[in-house]
Design a protein around this motif. Structure first.
Motif, mmCIF file in Angstrom:
data_model
loop_
_atom_site.group_PDB
_atom_site.id
_atom_site.type_symbol
_atom_site.label_atom_id
_atom_site.label_comp_id
_atom_site.label_asym_id
_atom_site.label_seq_id
_atom_site.Cartn_x
_atom_site.Cartn_y
_atom_site.Cartn_z
ATOM 1 N N ASP A 151 38.267 30.440 47.685
ATOM 2 C CA ASP A 151 36.853 30.742 47.598
ATOM 3 C C ASP A 151 36.048 29.588 47.086
ATOM 4 O O ASP A 151 36.516 28.808 46.182
ATOM 5 N N ASN A 152 34.796 29.526 47.162
ATOM 6 C CA ASN A 152 33.659 28.809 46.431
ATOM 7 C C ASN A 152 32.932 29.535 45.539
ATOM 8 O O ASN A 152 31.907 29.081 45.239
ATOM 9 N N GLY A 153 33.635 30.319 44.782
ATOM 10 C CA GLY A 153 32.786 31.175 43.707
ATOM 11 C C GLY A 153 32.938 30.702 42.445
ATOM 12 O O GLY A 153 32.611 29.360 42.275
ATOM 13 N N VAL A 154 32.849 31.583 41.382
ATOM 14 C CA VAL A 154 32.423 31.143 39.891
ATOM 15 C C VAL A 154 33.501 30.353 39.476
ATOM 16 O O VAL A 154 33.533 29.754 38.457
ATOM 17 N N GLY A 155 34.704 30.740 40.125
ATOM 18 C CA GLY A 155 36.053 29.873 39.599
ATOM 19 C C GLY A 155 36.136 30.329 38.255
ATOM 20 O O GLY A 155 35.816 31.582 37.541
ATOM 21 N N PHE A 156 37.156 29.558 37.314
ATOM 22 C CA PHE A 156 37.504 30.010 35.871
ATOM 23 C C PHE A 156 38.183 28.904 35.261
ATOM 24 O O PHE A 156 38.433 28.037 35.752
ATOM 25 N N ASP A 157 38.136 28.950 34.048
ATOM 26 C CA ASP A 157 38.656 27.811 33.266
ATOM 27 C C ASP A 157 40.400 27.993 33.236
ATOM 28 O O ASP A 157 40.614 29.098 32.715
ATOM 29 N N MET A 158 40.946 26.828 33.439
ATOM 30 C CA MET A 158 42.387 26.852 33.542
ATOM 31 C C MET A 158 42.837 27.285 32.582
ATOM 32 O O MET A 158 44.267 27.624 32.557
ATOM 33 N N LYS A 159 42.428 27.145 31.152
ATOM 34 C CA LYS A 159 43.009 27.471 30.059
ATOM 35 C C LYS A 159 43.289 28.926 29.878
ATOM 36 O O LYS A 159 43.900 29.234 28.863
ATOM 37 N N TYR A 160 42.518 29.568 30.719
ATOM 38 C CA TYR A 160 42.665 31.077 30.625
ATOM 39 C C TYR A 160 43.581 31.603 31.803
ATOM 40 O O TYR A 160 43.835 32.791 31.915
#
Length: 217
Positions: A151-160
């Motif tokens: 998806d092209n949503g808000v995503g996340f930081d890969m460190k989490y």
């Protein structure tokens, strides 16, 4: 433990609801605006707790359910999952992309549960986009099928990323996105019971992709 705890938590919630109803009846037309706000907050909070309990019970059932492996038409299961979450797309501008999906070996109802959770997640976290884009596809490997939802949503930081699949683990506040933090844990449990793997990739504010593997026929 989850099953027992969830059942034990149901009774106090019922009592809270009962006494709030009694209080509102006793006050009748004498309710002030402040009283209404307080009772509404109590009912909203207990409703959220019931949702948490229901999700916890569902998570527990996934761990205890007997696996019934058959040939599963993955494309048909995705269509059923989309139908189940259709209400969440009302009024939304969503571009769907779905490539041909193969048949796999697995428990049809459990795989459907995993797909409903992942697709609902994609719908939810693209909610801030004027045009959401959600892609569902699969890649055939030597001994397994890799299914992905992008998806092209808000995503996340890969460190989490290691927090994503934990029970009650959330990367966003409830005020931003509703949820209980059990959906992805349920997906992981379903896939692990199929002997597969589950993982995710994301970039903050640039979308996310969730992957899982299931055995080939």
């Amino acid at each position: 433990f989850a099953y027992s705890a969830s059942h034990d938590l149901q009774e106090p919630l019922r009592k809270i609801g009962f006494f709030v109803d009694r209080l509102m009846s006793a006050l009748g037309p004498n309710q002030t605006e402040a009283t209404k706000q307080i009772t509404n907050k109590i009912m909203h909070t207990t409703g959220r707790m019931r949702t948490l309990i229901d999700d916890l019970l569902a998570f527990s059932r996934v761990g205890r359910a007997e696996i019934q492996k058959t040939t599963v038409n993955l494309e048909q299961v995705v269509k059923e999952a989309l139908s189940e979450v259709r209400q969440e797309t009302d009024g939304r501008n969503i571009v769907w992309r779905m490539s041909a999906l193969p048949n796999v070996r697995g428990d049809r109802s459990l795989l459907r549960l995993a797909l409903v959770n992942l697709i609902a997640n994609a719908i939810k976290f693209t909610g801030t986009r004027p045009q959401a884009e959600i892609e569902i596809g699969a890649d055939a490997k030597e001994a397994e099928i890799v299914v992905f939802i992008r998806d092209n949503g808000v995503g996340f930081d890969m460190k989490y990323v290691n927090k994503l699949f934990g029970v009650f683990q959330r990367l966003h506040r409830t005020e931003e996105f509703e949820g209980t933090g059990i959906g992805l844990a349920t997906v992981q449990r379903v896939i692990y019971r199929h002997g597969g793997r589950v993982w995710a990739e994301g970039v903050l504010d640039r979308g996310a992709t969730f992957y899982f593997t299931v055995p080939k026929l």
